[in-house]
Write a protein that holds these residues in place. Structure first.
Motif, PDB file in Angstrom:
ATOM      1  N   ASP A 289       0.779  -5.591  -8.602  1.00 25.06           N
ATOM      2  CA  ASP A 289       1.948  -4.797  -9.012  1.00 25.06           C
ATOM      3  C   ASP A 289       1.997  -3.468  -8.277  1.00 25.06           C
ATOM      4  O   ASP A 289       3.042  -3.023  -7.816  1.00 25.06           O
ATOM      5  CB  ASP A 289       1.894  -4.507 -10.528  1.00 25.06           C
ATOM      6  CG  ASP A 289       2.105  -5.761 -11.358  1.00 25.06           C
ATOM      7  OD1 ASP A 289       2.661  -6.738 -10.822  1.00 25.06           O
ATOM      8  OD2 ASP A 289       1.696  -5.757 -12.542  1.00 25.06           O
ATOM      9  N   LEU A 290       0.823  -2.813  -8.193  1.00 23.83           N
ATOM     10  CA  LEU A 290       0.781  -1.495  -7.570  1.00 23.83           C
ATOM     11  C   LEU A 290       1.062  -1.588  -6.075  1.00 23.83           C
ATOM     12  O   LEU A 290       1.792  -0.773  -5.513  1.00 23.83           O
ATOM     13  CB  LEU A 290      -0.593  -0.837  -7.805  1.00 23.83           C
ATOM     14  CG  LEU A 290      -0.736   0.571  -7.248  1.00 23.83           C
ATOM     15  CD1 LEU A 290       0.177   1.542  -7.971  1.00 23.83           C
ATOM     16  CD2 LEU A 290      -2.180   1.060  -7.340  1.00 23.83           C
ATOM     17  N   LEU A 291       0.504  -2.627  -5.421  1.00 27.17           N
ATOM     18  CA  LEU A 291       0.679  -2.760  -3.973  1.00 27.17           C
ATOM     19  C   LEU A 291       2.124  -3.089  -3.612  1.00 27.17           C
ATOM     20  O   LEU A 291       2.589  -2.752  -2.533  1.00 27.17           O
ATOM     21  CB  LEU A 291      -0.277  -3.823  -3.417  1.00 27.17           C
ATOM     22  CG  LEU A 291      -1.768  -3.465  -3.498  1.00 27.17           C
ATOM     23  CD1 LEU A 291      -2.626  -4.559  -2.892  1.00 27.17           C
ATOM     24  CD2 LEU A 291      -2.051  -2.135  -2.793  1.00 27.17           C
ATOM     25  N   LYS A 292       2.836  -3.721  -4.540  1.00 25.86           N
ATOM     26  CA  LYS A 292       4.238  -4.086  -4.294  1.00 25.86           C
ATOM     27  C   LYS A 292       5.164  -2.865  -4.269  1.00 25.86           C
ATOM     28  O   LYS A 292       6.203  -2.883  -3.623  1.00 25.86           O
ATOM     29  CB  LYS A 292       4.726  -5.038  -5.399  1.00 25.86           C
ATOM     30  CG  LYS A 292       4.734  -6.504  -4.974  1.00 25.86           C
ATOM     31  CD  LYS A 292       5.345  -7.363  -6.078  1.00 25.86           C
ATOM     32  CE  LYS A 292       4.374  -7.515  -7.229  1.00 25.86           C
ATOM     33  NZ  LYS A 292       4.760  -8.399  -8.311  1.00 25.86           N
ATOM     34  N   CYS A 293       4.792  -1.818  -5.032  1.00 25.34           N
ATOM     35  CA  CYS A 293       5.662  -0.639  -5.118  1.00 25.34           C
ATOM     36  C   CYS A 293       5.721   0.095  -3.787  1.00 25.34           C
ATOM     37  O   CYS A 293       4.748   0.111  -3.043  1.00 25.34           O
ATOM     38  CB  CYS A 293       5.131   0.335  -6.162  1.00 25.34           C
ATOM     39  SG  CYS A 293       5.162  -0.316  -7.814  1.00 25.34           S
ATOM     40  N   SER A 294       6.865   0.735  -3.548  1.00 26.67           N
ATOM     41  CA  SER A 294       6.961   1.544  -2.334  1.00 26.67           C
ATOM     42  C   SER A 294       6.154   2.822  -2.549  1.00 26.67           C
ATOM     43  O   SER A 294       6.001   3.294  -3.683  1.00 26.67           O
ATOM     44  CB  SER A 294       8.410   1.896  -2.054  1.00 26.67           C
ATOM     45  OG  SER A 294       8.856   2.851  -2.993  1.00 26.67           O
ATOM     46  N   ARG A 295       5.670   3.350  -1.469  1.00 26.01           N
ATOM     47  CA  ARG A 295       4.884   4.571  -1.538  1.00 26.01           C
ATOM     48  C   ARG A 295       5.679   5.704  -2.179  1.00 26.01           C
ATOM     49  O   ARG A 295       5.163   6.487  -2.979  1.00 26.01           O
ATOM     50  CB  ARG A 295       4.480   4.962  -0.107  1.00 26.01           C
ATOM     51  CG  ARG A 295       3.435   6.038  -0.040  1.00 26.01           C
ATOM     52  CD  ARG A 295       3.469   6.684   1.342  1.00 26.01           C
ATOM     53  NE  ARG A 295       3.397   8.132   1.174  1.00 26.01           N
ATOM     54  CZ  ARG A 295       2.375   8.861   1.618  1.00 26.01           C
ATOM     55  NH1 ARG A 295       1.400   8.300   2.279  1.00 26.01           N
ATOM     56  NH2 ARG A 295       2.364  10.163   1.415  1.00 26.01           N
ATOM     57  N   SER A 296       6.976   5.766  -1.859  1.00 24.39           N
ATOM     58  CA  SER A 296       7.776   6.889  -2.380  1.00 24.39           C
ATOM     59  C   SER A 296       7.975   6.777  -3.897  1.00 24.39           C
ATOM     60  O   SER A 296       7.988   7.773  -4.606  1.00 24.39           O
ATOM     61  CB  SER A 296       9.118   6.959  -1.661  1.00 24.39           C
ATOM     62  OG  SER A 296       9.777   5.715  -1.755  1.00 24.39           O
ATOM     63  N   ARG A 297       8.074   5.523  -4.387  1.00 23.62           N
ATOM     64  CA  ARG A 297       8.223   5.345  -5.835  1.00 23.62           C
ATOM     65  C   ARG A 297       6.945   5.804  -6.549  1.00 23.62           C
ATOM     66  O   ARG A 297       6.991   6.522  -7.555  1.00 23.62           O
ATOM     67  CB  ARG A 297       8.510   3.868  -6.141  1.00 23.62           C
ATOM     68  CG  ARG A 297       8.446   3.556  -7.619  1.00 23.62           C
ATOM     69  CD  ARG A 297       9.371   2.411  -8.027  1.00 23.62           C
ATOM     70  NE  ARG A 297       9.401   2.333  -9.490  1.00 23.62           N
ATOM     71  CZ  ARG A 297       8.765   1.400 -10.207  1.00 23.62           C
ATOM     72  NH1 ARG A 297       8.063   0.453  -9.587  1.00 23.62           N
ATOM     73  NH2 ARG A 297       8.836   1.409 -11.522  1.00 23.62           N
ATOM     74  N   ILE A 298       5.803   5.412  -5.990  1.00 24.00           N
ATOM     75  CA  ILE A 298       4.516   5.799  -6.586  1.00 24.00           C
ATOM     76  C   ILE A 298       4.368   7.319  -6.566  1.00 24.00           C
ATOM     77  O   ILE A 298       3.936   7.940  -7.535  1.00 24.00           O
ATOM     78  CB  ILE A 298       3.344   5.135  -5.814  1.00 24.00           C
ATOM     79  CG1 ILE A 298       3.385   3.621  -6.003  1.00 24.00           C
ATOM     80  CG2 ILE A 298       2.008   5.682  -6.285  1.00 24.00           C
ATOM     81  CD1 ILE A 298       3.244   3.159  -7.433  1.00 24.00           C
TER      82      ILE A 298
END
Length: 418
Positions: free
Chosen positions: A198-207
């Motif tokens: 789940d975490l790897l799927k998110c875009s860096r900017s969202r995180i």
DNA sequence: TCTGGGGTCCTAGGACCC
DNA sequence: TCTGGGGTCCTAGGACCC
């Protein structure tokens, strides 16, 4: 390929105790925290019975009796000594190593055959020191921490590259990841991010927007891009502390005073051995975390005018802080002293008033230093300041089942008869 | 009756200043 | 008598780790 490895001693405190009690191999063993409060190390036989880490001793005392478990109070002098031996061996094999805790170290290496390399290290430690270890290998510290837990469940060695991560990512809960505790796991969960995948799927900017720099770092580390480096040479420790729970609660100022003086002595002794000074001292006294007074703890800090390790100066400050913290209504369970603002003696800048105080200070420093050197020579605190006596130790903790000092005291050496 | 100790790093919120 | 925002420093406490 460049790798990062984590070497971790298997149930370290138990393994240390077994070194000198080989009859306990394969049998259930636990080691208790100080004050014999809760379980801090469990042998495999104990884990298999579902007894958890950190469980209060009194809750499982009967069960341990029934299964014939051997119970040890913790014996840190022994564990520190064995720890030193383990890392000495690892250092002979690898140059870039960071000792992370008493039983773990990270190291980096480059190799086309990582398995052979780490297997050799594992074998050497186990042969020369006798402590079983597990090694996890990956591309970042955070990955290596997780892969180490995989190693523990299998052969003691696990090496994961990109493929292994891709295969497993959806099954690894973020709460199993190093650096994600209860609070952060909940924050992720609220956004529907539960697994590594789940975490790897998110875009860096969202995180970045949701969790800030910590989240971005975690994501990179889990992707295999190392952002946490190996700290081969550790800078000077930032703080030193000595705290302990009492066997029984107390509201007696003199008992607390005695405890604080004892803890101060312990931390100043460490300062002395580090050849360092401090300029911030904190005193804390707290009630039981579980009782009605849980929120009545107090802690006060004082800044000193100049760095020092003089017992007299520090004791004066400590007593002043204790008076500010003390409330006669509260049943205290624990007391402690923390020193921070640690600086090495060489890097000293000196106070504006040094010239006026120097004669006095030198005299005090050398007396303070003399006390430590006499006590060190005798291996026990013969000389003490004020009333830290052997008779008024109501605040001391319980330690019913401590093992002999096999490696650090001549009188406890094992005798071999042939 | 009994539920650890030693660390690092981060932050909320008050005091103080401009 | 009332009018403000922005910055830093400090203390205490919390999250997290082993």
């Amino acid at each position: 390929m460049k790798y990062i490895a984590l070497l971790d001693c298997n149930n370290f405190f138990v393994s240390c105790e077994r070194l000198f009690r080989p009859d306990l191999l394969g049998k259930p063993v636990v080691v208790l925290s100080s004050n014999d409060g809760c379980v801090v190390a469990r042998s495999k036989e104990i884990k298999d019975r579902g007894i958890g880490m950190g469980v209060p001793y009194f809750q499982i005392k009967d069960t341990l009796n029934e299964i014939g478990a051997t119970v040890f109070s913790s014996h840190f002098a022994l564990y520190r000594d064995v720890s030193r031996r383990v890392f000495e061996v690892v250092r002979t094999c690898q140059s870039e190593i960071e000792q992370y805790s008493i039983d773990e170290c990270f190291f980096t290496f480059e190799s086309y055959d990582p398995h052979t390399l780490v297997a050799a290290i594992k074998q050497q430690v186990e042969q020369e020191v006798g402590i079983p270890v597990s090694i996890g290998v990956a591309s970042s510290k955070t990955q290596a921490k997780y892969v180490n837990t995989v190693a523990k469940k299998t052969t003691g060695i696990a090496i994961w590259g990109e493929e292994e991560w891709e295969r497993a990512a959806a099954d690894i809960r973020l709460s199993e990841i190093w650096g994600v505790g209860r609070g952060r796991a909940r924050q992720f969960d609220e956004k529907g991010i539960r697994t590594v995948a789940d975490l790897l799927k998110c875009s860096r900017s969202r995180i970045d927007a949701l969790f800030g720099i910590e989240g971005v770092r975690l994501q990179a580390e889990l992707r295999g891009e190392p952002v946490l480096g190996i700290k081969a040479s550790r800078p000077l420790q930032k703080s030193l502390m000595s705290t302990r729970s009492f066997a029984k609660e107390t509201s007696d100022y003199d008992v607390l005073l005695n405890a604080i003086k004892y803890h101060l002595y312990q931390v100043v002794k460490d300062l002395e051995s580090m050849d360092a000074k401090t300029n911030v001292i904190r005193v804390m006294i707290t009630p039981s975390r579980y009782g009605d007074y849980a929120f009545y703890g107090a802690s006060k800090e004082a800044l000193l005018t100049a760095p020092t390790r003089d017992l007299f100066t520090l004791q004066q400050a400590a007593v002043g802080l204790l008076k500010q913290c003390f409330n006669p209504e509260v049943p205290y369970k624990k007391a402690g002293v923390v020193l921070s603002g640690i600086s090495s003696t060489e890097a000293e800048t000196g106070s504006l008033f040094d010239n006026f105080e120097s004669a006095d200070n030198n005299g005090k420093n050398s007396l303070s230093a003399t006390i430590f050197s006499i006590n060190k020579k005798h291996g026990k605190p013969l000389v003490q300041l004020g009333s830290v006596s052997g008779t008024n130790k109501k605040w001391e903790s319980r330690k019913d089942a401590v093992s002999p000092s096999y490696t650090t005291s001549w009188s406890d050496l094992k005798v071999v008869r042939t």
